[in-house]
Write a protein that holds these residues in place. Structure first.
Motif, short mmCIF file in Angstrom:
data_model
loop_
_atom_site.label_atom_id
_atom_site.label_comp_id
_atom_site.label_asym_id
_atom_site.label_seq_id
_atom_site.Cartn_x
_atom_site.Cartn_y
_atom_site.Cartn_z
N UNK A 94 1.94 -2.79 -9.40
CA UNK A 94 2.93 -3.08 -10.44
C UNK A 94 3.37 -1.82 -11.18
N UNK A 95 2.64 -0.70 -10.97
CA UNK A 95 2.93 0.51 -11.74
C UNK A 95 3.45 1.67 -10.91
N UNK A 96 3.40 1.57 -9.58
CA UNK A 96 3.81 2.70 -8.75
C UNK A 96 4.87 2.24 -7.75
N UNK A 97 5.67 3.19 -7.30
CA UNK A 97 6.67 2.91 -6.27
C UNK A 97 6.03 3.06 -4.89
N UNK A 98 6.66 2.43 -3.91
CA UNK A 98 6.17 2.54 -2.54
C UNK A 98 5.16 1.46 -2.20
N UNK A 99 4.57 1.56 -1.01
CA UNK A 99 3.62 0.54 -0.57
C UNK A 99 2.24 0.73 -1.16
N UNK A 100 1.58 -0.37 -1.45
CA UNK A 100 0.18 -0.42 -1.87
C UNK A 100 -0.48 -1.51 -1.03
N UNK A 101 -1.62 -1.19 -0.44
CA UNK A 101 -2.30 -2.13 0.45
C UNK A 101 -3.74 -2.28 0.02
N UNK A 102 -4.20 -3.53 -0.09
CA UNK A 102 -5.61 -3.82 -0.33
C UNK A 102 -6.22 -4.37 0.95
N UNK A 103 -7.39 -3.87 1.31
CA UNK A 103 -8.13 -4.41 2.45
C UNK A 103 -9.52 -4.79 1.97
N UNK A 116 1.90 -4.79 -1.13
CA UNK A 116 3.04 -4.83 -2.03
C UNK A 116 3.97 -3.67 -1.69
N UNK A 117 5.25 -3.84 -1.97
CA UNK A 117 6.22 -2.76 -1.84
C UNK A 117 7.05 -2.72 -3.11
N UNK A 118 6.99 -1.60 -3.81
CA UNK A 118 7.69 -1.44 -5.09
C UNK A 118 7.37 -2.59 -6.05
N UNK A 119 6.10 -2.97 -6.07
CA UNK A 119 5.64 -3.97 -7.01
C UNK A 119 5.79 -5.41 -6.57
N UNK A 120 6.41 -5.65 -5.41
CA UNK A 120 6.63 -7.02 -4.92
C UNK A 120 5.68 -7.30 -3.76
#
Length: 264
Positions: A94-103, A116-120
């Motif tokens: 929710x705070x950074x741009x680009x992809x974030x992945x949890x495994x 998530x991508x750009x918070x979505x």
């Protein structure tokens, strides 16, 4: 796509016969600098989130363009508010741009991936919802979310590998010969992410094929250094009494639709 069986020589890397539990957040290195022990080189948004959540775990130096944040070994609560690694990743996303992945891997019998991508949120996958703590006998063991493979691959710049990724996520594994860490290793390889994550359960010791323990920044309840040790002991003890939210809130059940699937 058939995954290779686990060989005896690989068991030490991915958890052995009982299997490890571990979790990690991955985000682009340009979105978050490595968190230095002094905090001086930390990106304020991510460092501040981890501090505010009283996150416990490690931050690894950038690898192949990714910054990796590792939860305390286990698939349990790693931050305040009974948050697991997935909820921590959501706060960062929710705070950074680009992809974030949890495994997340649970006892090497369940793999969860949320992205998530750009918070979505764009992808949410669980290889076996029936392994979740508290899941009753009605919860089906079939994978959920493999159809999100295309969105995940595209977000990571690997759209050409979408079909391979979907096949990996949909594969039915033999739990007697293949661990979920092997599935995760293949997913990480296809997506161009650090594969040493599958050995994260070896922490606090050096990670086989990955960074040495001395290269990681240790966070205890969001703090670094010896001063965090005493408070963290009590916090960790309390967190062990709770489980984070399940990866899939409403998994398919045997009685969905009023008919036992074995009768179809």
């Amino acid at each position: 796509m058939v995954l290779p069986p686990v060989s005896p020589g690989m068991s030490a890397d991915i958890g052995g016969p009982d299997g490890h539990s571990y979790g990690a957040v991955l985000l682009r290195s340009e979105a978050s600098h490595p968190i230095a022990a002094s905090g001086a080189d930390a990106a304020p948004d991510v460092a501040g989130i981890l501090h505010g959540l009283r996150f416990s775990g490690w931050v690894a130096p950038p690898d192949r363009g990714w910054t990796v944040i590792l939860g305390d070994p286990g698939a349990g609560v790693v931050a305040r508010g009974r948050r697991g690694i997935v909820e921590v990743a959501g706060a960062i996303a929710a705070a950074v741009a680009g992809p974030v992945v949890a495994v997340q891997v649970r006892r090497d019998r369940q793999l969860g991936i949320v992205a998530w991508l750009d918070g979505v949120e764009i992808a949410r996958y669980c290889s076996d919802p029936s392994v979740e703590p508290g899941a009753d006998r009605e919860v089906l063991s079939d994978p959920v979310g493999e159809d999100d493979a295309e969105a995940l691959a595209t977000a990571l710049g690997r759209s050409a590998a979408a079909e391979d990724l979907r096949a990996l996520l949909a594969e039915e594994l033999d739990p007697d010969s293949v661990f979920e860490s092997e599935r995760l290793r293949s997913v990480l390889r296809v997506m161009g992410m650090p594969e040493w994550l599958v050995a994260a359960g070896s922490l606090p010791h050096d990670i086989p094929t990955g960074p040495r323990a001395a290269e990681l920044t240790r966070l205890r309840a969001g703090e670094t250094g010896p001063a965090a040790l005493a408070a963290h002991g009590l916090i960790k003890k309390g967190r062990r009494r709770h489980a984070p939210p399940p990866i899939i809130d409403d998994p398919p059940r045997q009685n969905d639709g009023g008919m036992d699937p074995w009768l179809l």
